[in-house]
Motif scaffolding. Structure first.
Motif, PDB file in Angstrom:
ATOM      1  N   LEU A  15       0.723  -1.174  -0.159  1.00 46.33           N
ATOM      2  CA  LEU A  15      -0.088  -0.004  -0.017  1.00 46.33           C
ATOM      3  C   LEU A  15       0.783   1.201  -0.066  1.00 46.33           C
ATOM      4  O   LEU A  15       0.760   2.178  -0.563  1.00 46.33           O
ATOM      5  CB  LEU A  15      -1.062  -0.025   1.147  1.00 46.33           C
ATOM      6  N   SER A  16       2.093   1.250   0.644  1.00 48.26           N
ATOM      7  CA  SER A  16       2.781   2.681   0.804  1.00 48.26           C
ATOM      8  C   SER A  16       4.289   1.873   1.202  1.00 48.26           C
ATOM      9  O   SER A  16       4.374   1.142   1.864  1.00 48.26           O
ATOM     10  CB  SER A  16       2.318   3.468   1.870  1.00 48.26           C
ATOM     11  N   VAL A  21       3.513   4.670   7.950  1.00 46.36           N
ATOM     12  CA  VAL A  21       2.208   4.373   7.254  1.00 46.36           C
ATOM     13  C   VAL A  21       1.889   2.788   7.385  1.00 46.36           C
ATOM     14  O   VAL A  21       0.548   2.475   7.630  1.00 46.36           O
ATOM     15  CB  VAL A  21       2.018   4.801   6.140  1.00 46.36           C
ATOM     16  N   GLN A  22       2.739   2.087   7.004  1.00 49.67           N
ATOM     17  CA  GLN A  22       2.450   0.436   7.094  1.00 49.67           C
ATOM     18  C   GLN A  22       2.275   0.186   8.638  1.00 49.67           C
ATOM     19  O   GLN A  22       1.393  -0.585   8.781  1.00 49.67           O
ATOM     20  CB  GLN A  22       3.856  -0.220   6.478  1.00 49.67           C
ATOM     21  N   ASP A 173       2.366  -4.210  -8.443  1.00 47.50           N
ATOM     22  CA  ASP A 173       1.969  -3.011  -7.809  1.00 47.50           C
ATOM     23  C   ASP A 173       0.759  -3.035  -7.111  1.00 47.50           C
ATOM     24  O   ASP A 173      -0.266  -2.358  -7.501  1.00 47.50           O
ATOM     25  CB  ASP A 173       2.113  -1.817  -8.750  1.00 47.50           C
ATOM     26  N   HIS A 174       0.906  -4.096  -6.061  1.00 45.51           N
ATOM     27  CA  HIS A 174      -0.517  -4.226  -5.482  1.00 45.51           C
ATOM     28  C   HIS A 174      -0.194  -5.055  -4.069  1.00 45.51           C
ATOM     29  O   HIS A 174       0.847  -5.101  -3.764  1.00 45.51           O
ATOM     30  CB  HIS A 174      -1.740  -4.931  -6.225  1.00 45.51           C
ATOM     31  N   ASP A 266      -7.051   2.278  -7.555  1.00 50.22           N
ATOM     32  CA  ASP A 266      -7.547   1.013  -7.348  1.00 50.22           C
ATOM     33  C   ASP A 266      -6.951   0.363  -6.156  1.00 50.22           C
ATOM     34  O   ASP A 266      -7.827  -0.592  -5.329  1.00 50.22           O
ATOM     35  CB  ASP A 266      -6.754   0.053  -8.383  1.00 50.22           C
ATOM     36  N   LYS A 267      -5.933   0.794  -5.522  1.00 52.83           N
ATOM     37  CA  LYS A 267      -5.775   0.137  -4.152  1.00 52.83           C
ATOM     38  C   LYS A 267      -6.590   0.544  -2.973  1.00 52.83           C
ATOM     39  O   LYS A 267      -7.061  -0.398  -2.354  1.00 52.83           O
ATOM     40  CB  LYS A 267      -4.125   0.522  -3.780  1.00 52.83           C
ATOM     41  N   MET A 268      -7.012   1.878  -3.075  1.00 47.32           N
ATOM     42  CA  MET A 268      -8.016   2.220  -2.055  1.00 47.32           C
ATOM     43  C   MET A 268      -9.365   1.677  -2.230  1.00 47.32           C
ATOM     44  O   MET A 268     -10.048   1.112  -1.093  1.00 47.32           O
ATOM     45  CB  MET A 268      -8.157   3.797  -1.950  1.00 47.32           C
ATOM     46  N   VAL A 269      -9.691   1.528  -3.226  1.00 44.05           N
ATOM     47  CA  VAL A 269     -11.019   0.756  -3.956  1.00 44.05           C
ATOM     48  C   VAL A 269     -10.886  -0.811  -3.235  1.00 44.05           C
ATOM     49  O   VAL A 269     -11.935  -1.458  -2.637  1.00 44.05           O
ATOM     50  CB  VAL A 269     -11.419   0.993  -5.087  1.00 44.05           C
TER      51      VAL A 269
END
Length: 309
Positions: A15-16, A21-22, A173-174, A266-269
């Protein structure tokens, strides 16, 4: 299996890249996952032990809650472990297994939501024949068809993915294995396979969504002849289901019913429909349904009495 298949593992970007943040995400997602498992388990246990929740609606709800636990568990535990590591890897077969079971349980949820809409249609539009039409045998058959339909959907998806050759880049990238990220890593022209995969998932979502819409349009038209009190009671039983349908299908349409490209959102969704939505099932049904709340209180009272003895 494709001939060119040199990749043995994939690396998630997550995610980051920010470690702080993680760590924050780990705490939040851990709490959400625990609440998802406990909340949905409580619904399953409540339906199984309560005589007042013996109608088909609650029978389907218990299966939906079980599916929510399985669906969330295919993604969130791996996400949590990756949030605590610098190098986030998954073996090739682990990636394919995650992909298969995610679509299997998501497909099962789609079919169960459709079955629940049919149940509400029969209960409201054909109340005198409800117990005859939705008898125990029919309910078991409908649930079985949901599992079989989801298995066939997921099997067709994974067979298409098996045709993709992975011979070079292995960075996704996910934070989990899904259609679009895997298509981007394949070292061949993925236009045809991509169209087939999107058509498979998109067709399932669109057809189910149309059936759901038609069911509730018919229900609303039928309710015009009811009294205001009758309309209120009928709509209260449908409100929770409609909310769950919208929360599940809107993100799916955004992700899967478009060309094979990734977007920043996409990641947030994906976080919403893999982490948040499975938790909303028990919250929505327990807060909006008086019978479920009463049954949960009785279960809690019995448990406390047993604990006191």
């Amino acid at each position: 299996m494709a001939n060119t298949y040199n990749v043995t593992e994939f690396i998630f970007l997550g995610l980051s890249p920010n470690q702080d943040v993680q760590r924050v995400c780990f705490v939040i997602f851990l709490l959400l996952y625990m609440a998802t498992v406990l909340g949905n388990s409580l619904i399953v246990l409540t339906v199984l032990t309560s005589r007042s929740l013996g109608s088909p609606m609650y029978f389907f709800l218990s299966y939906l809650s079980f599916v929510e636990i399985c669906y969330s568990s295919t993604i969130v535990p791996k996400l949590l472990s990756d949030l605590l590591t610098v190098r986030k890897t998954i073996p090739l077969w682990g990636c394919l297994a995650q992909f298969f079971f995610m679509h299997f349980f998501a497909g099962t949820e789609i079919f169960l939501l459709t079955v629940m809409a049919y149940d509400r249609y029969v209960a409201i539009c054909k109340p005198l024949n409800y117990t005859t039409i939705m008898n125990q045998q029919v309910c078991m058959v409908l649930v079985g068809m949901a599992w079989v339909g989801a298995f066939l959907h997921s099997l067709s998806q994974i067979l298409l993915v098996f045709q993709l050759p992975f011979c070079g880049p292995n960075v996704i990238d996910h934070y989990f294995c899904d259609v679009l990220p895997l298509l981007q890593l394949a070292c061949s022209d993925t236009l045809l396979i991509g169209l087939l995969i999107v058509a498979n998932g998109g067709t399932l979502s669109v057809i189910s969504f149309v059936v759901l819409l038609v069911s509730y349009v018919v229900i609303l038209l039928h309710l015009r002849t009811r009294s205001s009190e009758g309309r209120r009671k009928a709509l209260s039983t449908c409100g929770s289901h409609i909310t769950m349908v919208m929360l599940f299908f809107v993100p799916c349409v955004f992700i899967y019913l478009r060309p094979s490209t990734t977007l920043p959102a996409d990641k947030m969704v994906a976080v919403f429909y893999t982490v948040v939505t499975p938790l909303l099932n028990p919250v929505i049904y327990s807060l909006r349904n008086a019978e479920v709340k009463k049954a949960m209180k009785r279960l809690w009272t019995r448990t406390m009495k047993l604990g006191g003895t």
